[in-house]
Design an enzyme around this catalytic site. Structure first.
Site, PDB file in Angstrom:
ATOM      1  N   LYS A 119       0.853  -1.194   0.000  1.00 21.08           N
ATOM      2  CA  LYS A 119       0.000   0.000   0.000  1.00 21.08           C
ATOM      3  C   LYS A 119       0.892   1.249   0.000  1.00 21.08           C
ATOM      4  O   LYS A 119       1.553   1.568   0.977  1.00 21.08           O
ATOM      5  CB  LYS A 119      -0.890   0.028   1.255  1.00 21.08           C
ATOM      6  CG  LYS A 119      -1.815   1.258   1.260  1.00 21.08           C
ATOM      7  CD  LYS A 119      -1.661   1.986   2.571  1.00 21.08           C
ATOM      8  CE  LYS A 119      -1.971   3.428   2.671  1.00 21.08           C
ATOM      9  NZ  LYS A 119      -1.852   4.347   1.590  1.00 21.08           N
ATOM     10  N   GLU A 176      10.321   2.678  10.258  1.00 20.45           N
ATOM     11  CA  GLU A 176      11.299   3.733   9.942  1.00 20.45           C
ATOM     12  C   GLU A 176      10.535   5.038  10.042  1.00 20.45           C
ATOM     13  O   GLU A 176       9.660   5.311   9.210  1.00 20.45           O
ATOM     14  CB  GLU A 176      11.857   3.559   8.525  1.00 20.45           C
ATOM     15  CG  GLU A 176      12.727   2.339   8.335  1.00 20.45           C
ATOM     16  CD  GLU A 176      13.990   2.372   9.152  1.00 20.45           C
ATOM     17  OE1 GLU A 176      14.419   3.470   9.550  1.00 20.45           O
ATOM     18  OE2 GLU A 176      14.545   1.293   9.425  1.00 20.45           O
ATOM     19  N   CYS A 216      13.888  11.942   4.937  1.00 20.56           N
ATOM     20  CA  CYS A 216      13.955  11.536   6.353  1.00 20.56           C
ATOM     21  C   CYS A 216      15.326  11.883   6.915  1.00 20.56           C
ATOM     22  O   CYS A 216      15.482  12.089   8.114  1.00 20.56           O
ATOM     23  CB  CYS A 216      13.679  10.054   6.486  1.00 20.56           C
ATOM     24  SG  CYS A 216      14.586   9.047   5.330  1.00 20.56           S
ATOM     25  N   GLU A 223       9.822  17.776  14.046  1.00 17.52           N
ATOM     26  CA  GLU A 223      10.074  17.508  12.631  1.00 17.52           C
ATOM     27  C   GLU A 223       9.161  18.408  11.788  1.00 17.52           C
ATOM     28  O   GLU A 223       7.937  18.292  11.849  1.00 17.52           O
ATOM     29  CB  GLU A 223       9.803  16.042  12.294  1.00 17.52           C
ATOM     30  CG  GLU A 223      10.232  15.700  10.881  1.00 17.52           C
ATOM     31  CD  GLU A 223       9.934  14.265  10.482  1.00 17.52           C
ATOM     32  OE1 GLU A 223       8.829  13.783  10.767  1.00 17.52           O
ATOM     33  OE2 GLU A 223      10.808  13.647   9.849  1.00 17.52           O
TER      34      GLU A 223
HETATM   35  P1  NDP Z   1       2.527   9.086   7.051  1.00 14.94           P
HETATM   36  O1  NDP Z   1       2.791   8.434   8.368  1.00 14.94           O
HETATM   37  O2  NDP Z   1       1.459  10.094   6.967  1.00 14.94           O
HETATM   38  O3  NDP Z   1       2.118   7.971   5.961  1.00 14.94           O
HETATM   39  C1  NDP Z   1       2.965   6.902   5.634  1.00 14.94           C
HETATM   40  C2  NDP Z   1       2.125   5.758   5.066  1.00 14.94           C
HETATM   41  O4  NDP Z   1       1.262   5.261   6.097  1.00 14.94           O
HETATM   42  C3  NDP Z   1       1.203   6.193   3.931  1.00 14.94           C
HETATM   43  O5  NDP Z   1       1.089   5.136   3.002  1.00 14.94           O
HETATM   44  C4  NDP Z   1      -0.123   6.419   4.660  1.00 14.94           C
HETATM   45  O6  NDP Z   1      -1.246   6.333   3.820  1.00 14.94           O
HETATM   46  C5  NDP Z   1      -0.081   5.271   5.652  1.00 14.94           C
HETATM   47  N1  NDP Z   1      -0.971   5.408   6.793  1.00 14.94           N
HETATM   48  C6  NDP Z   1      -1.499   6.552   7.304  1.00 14.94           C
HETATM   49  N2  NDP Z   1      -2.292   6.251   8.369  1.00 14.94           N
HETATM   50  C7  NDP Z   1      -2.250   4.908   8.515  1.00 14.94           C
HETATM   51  C8  NDP Z   1      -2.882   3.986   9.411  1.00 14.94           C
HETATM   52  N3  NDP Z   1      -3.702   4.384  10.373  1.00 14.94           N
HETATM   53  N4  NDP Z   1      -2.619   2.666   9.298  1.00 14.94           N
HETATM   54  C9  NDP Z   1      -1.791   2.224   8.328  1.00 14.94           C
HETATM   55  N5  NDP Z   1      -1.183   3.046   7.420  1.00 14.94           N
HETATM   56  C10 NDP Z   1      -1.409   4.362   7.524  1.00 14.94           C
HETATM   57  O7  NDP Z   1       3.917   9.652   6.544  1.00 14.94           O
HETATM   58  P2  NDP Z   1       4.256  10.453   5.211  1.00 14.94           P
HETATM   59  O8  NDP Z   1       3.822   9.655   4.031  1.00 14.94           O
HETATM   60  O9  NDP Z   1       3.758  11.846   5.321  1.00 14.94           O
HETATM   61  O10 NDP Z   1       5.866  10.458   5.221  1.00 14.94           O
HETATM   62  C11 NDP Z   1       6.637  11.413   5.901  1.00 14.94           C
HETATM   63  C12 NDP Z   1       7.236  10.820   7.166  1.00 14.94           C
HETATM   64  O11 NDP Z   1       8.005   9.675   6.843  1.00 14.94           O
HETATM   65  C13 NDP Z   1       8.192  11.764   7.881  1.00 14.94           C
HETATM   66  O12 NDP Z   1       7.953  11.721   9.265  1.00 14.94           O
HETATM   67  C14 NDP Z   1       9.568  11.171   7.577  1.00 14.94           C
HETATM   68  O13 NDP Z   1      10.551  11.452   8.527  1.00 14.94           O
HETATM   69  C15 NDP Z   1       9.241   9.713   7.545  1.00 14.94           C
HETATM   70  N6  NDP Z   1      10.265   8.975   6.823  1.00 14.94           N
HETATM   71  C16 NDP Z   1      11.153   8.222   7.542  1.00 14.94           C
HETATM   72  C17 NDP Z   1      12.166   7.530   6.910  1.00 14.94           C
HETATM   73  C18 NDP Z   1      13.119   6.685   7.682  1.00 14.94           C
HETATM   74  O14 NDP Z   1      13.803   5.895   7.063  1.00 14.94           O
HETATM   75  N7  NDP Z   1      13.218   6.811   8.990  1.00 14.94           N
HETATM   76  C19 NDP Z   1      12.328   7.601   5.448  1.00 14.94           C
HETATM   77  C20 NDP Z   1      11.351   8.436   4.791  1.00 14.94           C
HETATM   78  C21 NDP Z   1      10.363   9.092   5.467  1.00 14.94           C
HETATM   79  P3  NDP Z   1      -1.918   7.657   3.180  1.00 14.94           P
HETATM   80  O15 NDP Z   1      -0.882   8.278   2.326  1.00 14.94           O
HETATM   81  O16 NDP Z   1      -3.066   7.106   2.426  1.00 14.94           O
HETATM   82  O17 NDP Z   1      -2.308   8.539   4.339  1.00 14.94           O
END
Ligand code: NDP
Length: 509
Positions: A189, A264, A298, A398
């Site tokens: 997903k 992550e 990230c 962040e």
């Molecule tokens: P989100 O947490 O908003 O979303 C990440 C994924 O989770 C999306 O596919 C989202 O779907 C899904 N999601 C949202 N709510 C749920 C739920 N309740 N249950 C299951 N899945 C869910 O993050 P972002 O996409 O905005 O990404 C940015 C974040 O990612 C930043 O905090 C960044 O630091 C972190 N990040 C960390 C990395 C690492 O390696 N540590 C690398 C890259 C990013 P949908 O889009 O449909 O809401």
């Protein structure tokens, strides 16, 4: 845009195509009958496509398909599985330009960085393809005579892969490639901001020859599709990258099923600049780390912790470089900084400007950029605050945008304290010409990645990638470490003595 397997129809009102889910080797509509749009963040009038608003019922179908495909896939010799990964890496390389342009259009990062994102996907595909012939366990001596002791890795089952939008091709590959080579099947997903990137990746997976059901794609919201994957009793492992709050929610939901979860999460990465540093090199590294991918990596640097005697000289260099950065559509090769992902991100970054003004001094930027061609995109000017204290909100939270805080400190000890005073722990860097200081930093910085005389970004796929503290839960992606997420260890003892030998008993004097 060329027609693809995933694309079924063109809307009557606009040229935006509609894409489908990929379940059991077929492109299908969602049970919901609904779609959502993905927009170009550099020009929101440009609709990239319409995507299926998946449901729990779609997830159940995808899980069923993954379950049906599992016995044959895990019985396929790992080197043979690896051969399909090699083909996939080659296909990514062949289509790199097309994929990069699609990524820039949908996610906004500048085209050179989009190439880099896909290159990460290629690198991990080839690295993991090789794991098909390695995937080493251990063979160790037994404490008893005529007895063999060894350990092997075996697949866990179905892997639920939930990914963010900021590395819309690299991160899915970082997760899916190790899951597949170790013999798991996948339900994927992607983020709702980048479903086209995910669709393009999965189209090429089908072309590479992964059998039907081995990889399944369900687009749709996190609350519906993500939750259904996390809650499915048949999905044995979840690999998630995203916000810390989402990760905690997922971990809680998965805990009652004792499901393995690899997280992550967020970061607040810092660069330390010592008074002996090459300040031009440091400024180059900081600008690349802070404003590359519009601060939405990230591993982006959002704090610069600098020894007081060189604050002025460093700031002068940073400001000069930041002023030269050109904003615009990342498809224009002369552009340095693309848009933020969506209007909500624009609003969030904007909300930190007032906080920053109260806590430090605004040096440059501090507002959305809307002049000329930028008017229809989510652009925000590269922003620097000086005179920030380590515990200020802009130095702790962040922001995930092009906002950099300069934190002056007295010496190395206070730099280390400031760097580690955060709930996150992904990446850090130090600029110094003193080898002793560099080695101290490698020891003292509490982050999963440490760079010396380079910015906070630039991880390579053959070393473990992940963060300490609330950036994760101890798992790692990439390198051999990635295999741990997707495999169970099995320890095997073979007794060829022909008699009963009791461990810990019969070998005692
Ligand atoms: P989100 O947490 O908003 O979303 C990440 C994924 O989770 C999306 O596919 C989202 O779907 C899904 N999601 C949202 N709510 C749920 C739920 N309740 N249950 C299951 N899945 C869910 O993050 P972002 O996409 O905005 O990404 C940015 C974040 O990612 C930043 O905090 C960044 O630091 C972190 N990040 C960390 C990395 C690492 O390696 N540590 C690398 C890259 C990013 P949908 O889009 O449909 O809401």
């Amino acid at each position: 845009m060329v027609d693809t397997a995933a694309q079924t129809a063109r809307s009557a009102t606009t040229a935006a195509p509609t894409f489908q889910l990929f379940i059991a080797g077929e492109w299908v509509d969602s049970d919901s009958g609904k779609t959502f749009e993905s927009l170009n963040p550099a020009d929101r009038r440009d609709v990239v496509g319409r995507f299926q608003a998946g449901t729990a019922a779609d997830v159940a179908m995808a899980v069923k398909a993954a379950e049906m495909a599992l016995p044959r896939w895990k019985a396929t010799p790992a080197p043979k599985r690896g051969e399909i990964l090699y083909r996939y890496g080659a296909l990514l390389a062949e289509h790199k330009e097309r994929l990069a342009r699609a990524m820039t259009r949908e996610m906004g990062k500048v085209i050179a960085e989009a190439h880099g994102d896909i290159q990460e996907g290629i690198d991990i595909a080839f690295l993991m393809a090789g794991e098909g012939r390695r995937m080493a366990g251990e063979t160790v001596p037994s404490e008893l005579p005529d007895k063999w002791a060894m350990s092997i890795r075996q697949p866990i089952g179905i892997a639920g892969i939930i990914t963010p939008w900021n590395f819309p091709m690299a991160i899915p590959c970082w997760k899916i490639m190790p899951a597949l080579v170790t013999g798991n099947t996948v339900v994927f997903k992607p983020a709702s901001d980048t479903p086209h990137c995910a669709t393009l990746l999965v189209e090429l997976m089908a072309e590479a020859g992964f059998p039907p059901g081995v990889v399944n794609l369900v687009t749709g919201s996190g609350g519906e599709v993500g939750d259904a994957i996390v809650e499915s009793p048949d999905v044995s492992v979840i690999s998630f990258t995203g916000h810390t709050a989402t990760g905690k929610h997922i971990a809680e939901r998965a805990a009652h099923r004792l499901k393995r979860v690899s997280l992550e999460l967020g970061g607040k990465n810092a660069i330390v600049v010592m008074r002996d540093a090459d300040l031009d090199l440091a400024a180059d590294g900081i600008v690349w780390s802070a404003f590359g991918t519009t601060g939405q990596r990230c591993t982006a640097a959002s704090r610069v912790i600098v020894e007081r005697p060189v604050v002025g000289q460093l700031l002068e260099r940073l400001e000069a470089r930041a002023r030269k950065l050109k904003l615009g559509s990342g498809l224009d090769e002369s552009v340095d900084v693309g848009p933020l992902i969506n209007p909500a991100a624009l609003e969030k970054v904007g909300s930190y400007i007032e906080i920053g003004r109260a806590e430090g001094e605004l040096v440059i930027g501090g507002a959305a950029a809307t002049a000329g061609d930028l008017a229809n995109g989510n652009f925000f000017a590269p922003t620097i605050f000086s005179g920030v204290e380590p515990m200020d909100r802009i130095a702790q939270e962040e922001i995930f945008g092009p906002v950099l805080s300069i934190v002056p400190v007295d010496d190395y000890a206070s730099a280390v304290m400031a760097l580690n005073q955060t709930r996150y722990g992904l990446s850090s860097a130090i600029f110094t010409t003193d080898a002793n200081t560099a080695f101290r930093a490698m020891r003292d910085f509490e982050t999963g990645l440490v760079y010396v005389n380079a910015g906070t970004t630039g991880a390579e796929t053959h070393l473990p990638f992940g963060g300490w503290k609330e950036t994760g839960n101890g798992h790692r992606e990439a390198g051999h470490a990635a295999l741990d997420t997707y495999t169970e260890w099995k320890s095997i003892y073979v007794d060829f003595s022909g008699r009963l030998q009791r461990a810990q008993i019969d070998n005692q004097a």
